[in-house]
Design an enzyme around this catalytic site. Structure first.
Site, short mmCIF file in Angstrom:
data_model
loop_
_atom_site.label_atom_id
_atom_site.label_comp_id
_atom_site.label_asym_id
_atom_site.label_seq_id
_atom_site.Cartn_x
_atom_site.Cartn_y
_atom_site.Cartn_z
N ARG A 57 -9.46 1.60 9.04
CA ARG A 57 -9.02 0.24 9.33
C ARG A 57 -10.07 -0.56 10.07
NH1 ARG A 57 -3.40 0.90 9.10
NH2 ARG A 57 -2.18 -0.97 9.40
N ARG A 60 11.49 -1.78 10.93
CA ARG A 60 10.41 -1.50 11.88
C ARG A 60 10.30 -2.61 12.92
NH1 ARG A 60 5.28 0.19 8.20
NH2 ARG A 60 4.24 -1.04 9.80
N ARG A 112 11.84 -5.50 4.69
CA ARG A 112 11.60 -4.06 4.49
C ARG A 112 12.57 -3.19 5.29
NH1 ARG A 112 5.76 -1.75 5.35
NH2 ARG A 112 5.96 -2.81 7.34
N LYS A 155 0.84 -1.22 0.00
CA LYS A 155 0.00 0.00 0.00
C LYS A 155 0.87 1.26 0.00
CE LYS A 155 -1.95 -1.13 3.92
NZ LYS A 155 -1.24 -2.40 4.23
N ARG A 199 -0.35 -8.93 13.43
CA ARG A 199 -0.95 -7.90 12.57
C ARG A 199 -1.87 -8.53 11.53
NH1 ARG A 199 4.26 -5.38 10.52
NH2 ARG A 199 2.98 -4.04 9.21
P1 AP5 Z 1 4.87 -1.55 1.83
O1 AP5 Z 1 4.49 -0.73 0.63
O2 AP5 Z 1 5.61 -0.88 2.93
O3 AP5 Z 1 3.59 -2.34 2.37
P2 AP5 Z 1 2.30 -1.81 3.17
O4 AP5 Z 1 1.13 -2.51 2.60
O5 AP5 Z 1 2.27 -0.30 3.17
O6 AP5 Z 1 2.64 -2.41 4.58
P3 AP5 Z 1 2.59 -1.80 6.07
O7 AP5 Z 1 3.25 -2.82 6.94
O8 AP5 Z 1 3.15 -0.42 6.14
O9 AP5 Z 1 1.10 -1.80 6.32
P4 AP5 Z 1 0.43 -1.80 7.68
O10 AP5 Z 1 -0.96 -1.53 7.24
O11 AP5 Z 1 0.60 -2.99 8.52
O12 AP5 Z 1 1.21 -0.69 8.51
P5 AP5 Z 1 0.90 0.84 8.87
O13 AP5 Z 1 2.17 1.56 8.81
O14 AP5 Z 1 -0.27 1.36 8.11
O15 AP5 Z 1 5.73 -2.79 1.28
C1 AP5 Z 1 6.33 -3.71 2.16
C2 AP5 Z 1 7.74 -4.08 1.66
O16 AP5 Z 1 7.63 -4.77 0.42
C3 AP5 Z 1 8.66 -2.88 1.37
O17 AP5 Z 1 9.98 -3.24 1.70
C4 AP5 Z 1 8.54 -2.66 -0.14
O18 AP5 Z 1 9.72 -2.12 -0.67
C5 AP5 Z 1 8.28 -4.08 -0.62
N1 AP5 Z 1 7.38 -4.16 -1.77
C6 AP5 Z 1 6.22 -3.48 -1.95
N2 AP5 Z 1 5.63 -3.85 -3.09
C7 AP5 Z 1 6.44 -4.81 -3.65
C8 AP5 Z 1 6.38 -5.59 -4.84
N3 AP5 Z 1 5.34 -5.49 -5.71
N4 AP5 Z 1 7.37 -6.48 -5.07
C9 AP5 Z 1 8.42 -6.61 -4.21
N5 AP5 Z 1 8.54 -5.89 -3.08
C10 AP5 Z 1 7.56 -5.00 -2.80
O19 AP5 Z 1 0.42 0.69 10.40
C11 AP5 Z 1 1.31 0.32 11.43
C12 AP5 Z 1 0.58 0.30 12.77
O20 AP5 Z 1 0.06 1.63 13.06
C13 AP5 Z 1 -0.65 -0.61 12.86
O21 AP5 Z 1 -0.29 -1.94 13.19
C14 AP5 Z 1 -1.47 0.08 13.97
O22 AP5 Z 1 -0.94 -0.22 15.24
C15 AP5 Z 1 -1.23 1.55 13.71
N6 AP5 Z 1 -2.24 2.17 12.81
C16 AP5 Z 1 -2.02 2.72 11.58
N7 AP5 Z 1 -3.16 3.18 11.06
C17 AP5 Z 1 -4.14 2.91 11.96
C18 AP5 Z 1 -5.54 3.11 11.98
N8 AP5 Z 1 -6.19 3.69 10.95
N9 AP5 Z 1 -6.22 2.69 13.07
C19 AP5 Z 1 -5.62 2.12 14.12
N10 AP5 Z 1 -4.28 1.88 14.16
C20 AP5 Z 1 -3.56 2.27 13.09
#
Ligand code: AP5
Length: 220
Positions: A91, A163, A130, A16, A174
């Site tokens: 979410r 991270r 990552r 994402k 997660r």
């Molecule tokens: P990446 O693009 O970073 O993946 P992502 O889907 O963004 O993954 P996240 O782990 O950031 O999502 P998340 O939803 O768990 O975390 P968030 O930060 O929102 O890609 C991952 C890796 O793969 C990278 O190294 C990239 O280079 C590689 N990659 C990508 N695409 C690729 C491809 N096609 N081929 C090869 N490699 C590829 O949330 C973190 C925490 O914050 C949550 O657990 C929660 O505690 C809190 N939080 C955030 N938002 C909320 C909310 N709305 N409500 C409550 N808590 C929240």
């Protein structure tokens, strides 16, 4: 297409954040990544960070009322009037219900809910390799992206870090949270005619082309 107003759904590690950055560059829309906002708040030990840290450390969701308030304030800012990309929000159903009046208030409507899908084995491989820039949040991968091996961000020179929540036991937690609390949003947005499901398997460019196609745009 001109102004963009989208939310990104999909499990952790589906890509994402990576794809959201492409849309930010292409459309000049304001990227609101709630995970990145929370991690920055934790690093800065702000009141929000002190509240959020316990949830992030467990892979749990920060309470809905905290997140709805945070996003409402961010969307009211002037830069979001020319389009926005919400990465990581909503979410839960409660957050999605909170988003609707927020958008009504500022006179904006969603174009699409983009849901990137990938199987668990792909997710685990992506998350465990990552690396993120401490300064600008740029994303790298130790296997798929040779630039990550330098340990420094290619764009701003910032230090790359792993991270805390990308440890294996946290990834499993997660994924469970995603399935129980976030996956029901697919049905929520499908009923509103906004859901666009995107296959997240393949390299970054392949997935980017699918995202752009889903939006009726051309990737350049
Ligand atoms: P990446 O693009 O970073 O993946 P992502 O889907 O963004 O993954 P996240 O782990 O950031 O999502 P998340 O939803 O768990 O975390 P968030 O930060 O929102 O890609 C991952 C890796 O793969 C990278 O190294 C990239 O280079 C590689 N990659 C990508 N695409 C690729 C491809 N096609 N081929 C090869 N490699 C590829 O949330 C973190 C925490 O914050 C949550 O657990 C929660 O505690 C809190 N939080 C955030 N938002 C909320 C909310 N709305 N409500 C409550 N808590 C929240």
């Amino acid at each position: 297409m001109g102004v963009l107003r989208v939310v990104f759904l999909g499990p952790p590690g589906a890509g994402k954040g990576t794809q959201a950055k492409f849309l930010e560059q292409k459309f000049g829309a304001c990227l609101v990544g709630t995970g990145e906002i929370l991690r920055k708040a934790v690093r800065e030990r702000s009141p929000l960070g002190r509240k959020a840290v316990q949830y992030l450390d467990r892979g749990d969701l920060v309470p809905d009322h905290v997140m709805v308030k945070l996003v409402a304030e961010r969307l009211r800012a002037r830069d979001c009037q020319s389009g926005f990309i919400l990465d990581g929000f909503p979410r839960t159903i409660a957050q999605a219900d909170g988003l609707e009046p927020m958008l009504k208030d500022i006179g904006l409507a969603l174009d699409s809910a983009l849901c990137i899908q990938a199987p668990n084995e792909v997710i685990i491989q992506r998350l465990s390799g990552r690396r993120t820039c401490k300064v600008c949040g740029s994303l790298y991968h130790v296997v798929f992206d040779p630039l990550a091996r330098a340990g420094k961000c290619d764009r701003c020179g910032g230090e790359l870090y792993q991270r805390e929540d990308d440890r294996e036991e946290m990834i499993a937690a997660r994924l469970r949270v995603y399935e129980s609390q976030t996956a029901p949003l697919k049905e929520y947005y499908c009923r509103r005619g906004l859901l666009k499901e995107i296959d997240g398997v393949g390299n970054v460019e392949e997935v980017r082309n699918r995202v752009f196609r889903a939006l009726g745009a051309v990737a350049t």
